[in-house]
Design an enzyme around this catalytic site. Structure first.
Site, short mmCIF file in Angstrom:
data_model
loop_
_atom_site.label_atom_id
_atom_site.label_comp_id
_atom_site.label_asym_id
_atom_site.label_seq_id
_atom_site.Cartn_x
_atom_site.Cartn_y
_atom_site.Cartn_z
N ASN A 90 -5.98 -12.92 3.10
CA ASN A 90 -5.85 -13.09 1.34
C ASN A 90 -7.13 -14.02 0.93
O ASN A 90 -7.85 -14.17 2.06
CB ASN A 90 -4.69 -13.24 0.60
CG ASN A 90 -4.68 -12.61 -0.79
OD1 ASN A 90 -5.46 -12.92 -1.72
ND2 ASN A 90 -3.38 -11.93 -0.77
N ARG A 91 -7.05 -14.61 -0.06
CA ARG A 91 -8.37 -15.33 -0.79
C ARG A 91 -8.26 -16.75 -0.54
O ARG A 91 -6.95 -17.38 -0.77
CB ARG A 91 -8.73 -14.91 -2.05
CG ARG A 91 -9.19 -13.43 -2.07
CD ARG A 91 -9.38 -12.98 -3.56
NE ARG A 91 -9.79 -11.72 -3.34
CZ ARG A 91 -9.02 -10.38 -3.29
NH1 ARG A 91 -7.74 -10.69 -3.36
NH2 ARG A 91 -9.70 -9.16 -3.28
N HIS A 116 -9.89 -12.71 3.74
CA HIS A 116 -9.12 -12.26 5.07
C HIS A 116 -9.83 -12.94 6.20
O HIS A 116 -10.14 -12.09 7.19
CB HIS A 116 -9.28 -10.84 4.95
CG HIS A 116 -8.51 -9.89 3.97
ND1 HIS A 116 -7.24 -10.45 3.66
CD2 HIS A 116 -8.55 -8.71 3.49
CE1 HIS A 116 -6.66 -9.72 2.89
NE2 HIS A 116 -7.40 -8.74 2.70
N HIS A 191 -2.11 -5.33 7.54
CA HIS A 191 -3.05 -4.58 6.33
C HIS A 191 -2.82 -3.01 6.46
O HIS A 191 -4.02 -2.29 6.10
CB HIS A 191 -4.29 -4.99 6.21
CG HIS A 191 -4.85 -5.13 4.83
ND1 HIS A 191 -4.98 -3.88 3.97
CD2 HIS A 191 -5.55 -6.20 4.11
CE1 HIS A 191 -5.50 -4.29 2.94
NE2 HIS A 191 -5.76 -5.66 2.93
N TYR A 193 -2.22 0.75 5.36
CA TYR A 193 -2.44 1.40 4.02
C TYR A 193 -1.32 2.76 4.36
O TYR A 193 -1.56 3.61 5.44
CB TYR A 193 -3.87 2.04 4.08
CG TYR A 193 -4.84 1.17 3.33
CD1 TYR A 193 -5.13 0.09 4.26
CD2 TYR A 193 -5.16 1.30 2.05
CE1 TYR A 193 -6.30 -0.68 3.89
CE2 TYR A 193 -6.34 0.34 1.52
CZ TYR A 193 -6.83 -0.48 2.47
OH TYR A 193 -7.77 -1.39 1.94
N ASP A 259 -3.35 -5.37 -7.24
CA ASP A 259 -3.61 -6.25 -6.35
C ASP A 259 -3.08 -7.55 -6.47
O ASP A 259 -3.75 -8.39 -7.21
CB ASP A 259 -5.14 -6.27 -6.24
CG ASP A 259 -5.77 -6.93 -4.94
OD1 ASP A 259 -4.94 -7.28 -4.11
OD2 ASP A 259 -7.26 -6.77 -4.68
N GLN A 297 1.94 -8.87 -0.86
CA GLN A 297 0.85 -8.54 -1.98
C GLN A 297 0.86 -7.00 -2.02
O GLN A 297 0.73 -6.13 -1.04
CB GLN A 297 -0.43 -8.83 -1.05
CG GLN A 297 -1.64 -8.49 -1.94
CD GLN A 297 -2.36 -9.55 -2.73
OE1 GLN A 297 -1.77 -10.56 -2.75
NE2 GLN A 297 -3.00 -9.43 -3.93
N GLU A 324 1.64 -5.93 1.61
CA GLU A 324 1.37 -6.86 2.94
C GLU A 324 2.31 -8.36 2.77
O GLU A 324 2.05 -9.21 1.95
CB GLU A 324 -0.12 -7.38 2.65
CG GLU A 324 -0.97 -6.54 2.92
CD GLU A 324 -2.19 -6.68 2.08
OE1 GLU A 324 -3.16 -7.86 2.41
OE2 GLU A 324 -2.82 -6.06 1.18
#
Ligand SMILES: *[C@@H]1O[C@H](CO)[C@@H](O)[C@H](O)[C@H]1NC(C)=O
Ligand SMILES: *[C@@H]1O[C@H](CO)[C@@H](O)[C@H](O)[C@H]1NC(C)=O
Length: 365
Positions: A90-91, A116, A191, A193, A259, A297, A324
């Site tokens: 993440n950020r 990430h 992560h 999908y 998000d 997330q 996540e």
């Protein structure tokens, strides 16, 4: 030269050898785990999930994970398909933080922020296989030694990611980290999908989701947490009861879909909590996600565009969804968030359990 210096030279050589461009397709290996009807493919590149094959309500097998057309596409991946993301997923706002009085500047790879783990995070390196067992309880454990200063982070960090199939249609992922010499922030995330209707079934907008979080961590226009929390009540973020993913997606003020980090309810005093349920009515595939971490997330693949996938699939926005489980984003810059600092002698552990079935979960129809 001292032993430490020699070790550092060795580590930085090893690290530069793993950088983008120098990884050849032949370095990337695929491993398969099978149990009953379920089979999982993973690779040592980023300790990444490539595919997960599950039966639907009629016993027909289908692949519920998005995957690139070819292994070499993982090398320049910008979507983090199925990867183990770190050192800090993440950020991190402003690509910097201060820890124990020392200021650390990180590479910015999304605007002015670090996303990430930086330019070459754990999702972009070759991991070693520590254990690979195909009988009874099929399992694989990958390990990676992250060096002091890698992507700007302090200290050597020994990381493992294990995938295990067990029971009836269950997958566990356990990520561990040990700080060898300095305290460091750590947030390891898977992560994947998901598209329970099948990776090439179009999109996940008709799938139903329930998220056991009554609060989100608010973010600014660059998706950096402000440090404040907001109730989901009365907003399109409210998934406390099951909702169709696409039903309120156009009401979101930010970006092209979800998000956002949810604060999982009831984390205190309980080791493992249920974070979310996903259900695809058409195939009747359902997935429950449990974790020991405080956040999850929810990301709806908002930026996928003409991504060439396996079996001739071309993924567009919302082709898959991510849930996540994680520590909160940018925790290192928010003292009011649960700490993500891992110090020598105090290990990190992230436990994820995915339970699959082919019937409508309680409360879904
Ligand atoms: C990845 O991108 C780099 C730089 O754009 C390029 O040189 C390299 O060939 C690409 N690798 C693969 C495997 O596509
Ligand atoms: C990054 O920071 C600089 C200086 O504060 C600012 O001018 C610029 O607009 C920022 N870039 C982004 C993408 O936010």
């Amino acid at each position: 030269m001292t032993k430490t210096l020699l070790l550092l030279c060795f580590l930085s050589l090893a690290a530069s050898g793993f950088a983008h461009g120098s990884i050849k397709k032949g370095d990337i290996k695929v491993f398969e785990l099978k149990k009953g009807d379920i089979s999982l493919k993973v690779t040592n590149y980023g300790a990444t999930i490539l595919s997960l094959i599950l039966p639907d309500k009629n016993g027909k097998l289908g692949d519920v994970i998005l995957e690139y057309r070819s292994l070499k596409d993982y090398i320049n991946d910008t979507s983090y398909f199925g990867a183990t993301v770190g050192r800090v997923a993440n950020r991190i706002g402003g690509a910097q933080f201060t820890l124990n009085g020392i200021h650390y500047k990180l590479p910015a790879n999304e605007g002015n922020n670090t996303l990430h783990g930086g330019k070459i995070g754990f999702s972009d390196v070759i991991w070693k296989v520590k254990k690979y067992q195909r009988e009874s309880k099929p399992s694989i454990t990958f390990t990676y030694h992250s060096f002091n200063g890698e992507e700007g982070f302090p200290g050597d960090l020994l990381v493992t990611a294990s995938y295990t199939l067990y029971g009836k249609n269950q997958l566990s992922i356990i990520m561990k980290a040990k700080a060898l010499n300095k305290a460091t922030p750590v947030n390891l995330v898977n992560h994947a999908y998901w598209s329970l209707g099948g990776h090439n079934s179009g999109n996940i907008l008709n799938e139903q989701v329930q998220i056991f979080g009554s609060k989100i961590t608010l973010v600014d226009s660059h998706l950096i947490p402000t440090g404040k929390f907001a109730s989901v009540k009365g907003t399109p973020y409210d998934f406390l009861k099951p909702h169709v993913v696409g039903s309120r997606i156009n009401q979101l003020s930010q970006s092209k879909g979800y998000d956002i980090n949810y604060v999982i309810d009831g984390v205190k005093g309980k080791k493992i909590n249920r974070a979310a349920i996903v259900y695809d009515k058409k195939s009747e595939r359902a997935m429950e996600i449990w974790t020991n971490k405080p956040g999850v997330q929810f990301y709806t693949g908002n930026y996928l565009e003409n991504v060439k996938g396996k079996d001739g699939a071309v993924y567009q926005a919302h082709a898959g969804l991510c849930l996540e489980t994680q520590d909160f984003p940018d925790s290192v810059n928010h003292p009011n968030f649960p700490s993500t600092i891992v110090s020598p002698g105090k290990d990190y552990k992230h436990y994820m359990l995915f339970k699959f079935s082919t019937e409508a979960p309680h409360g879904f129809s």
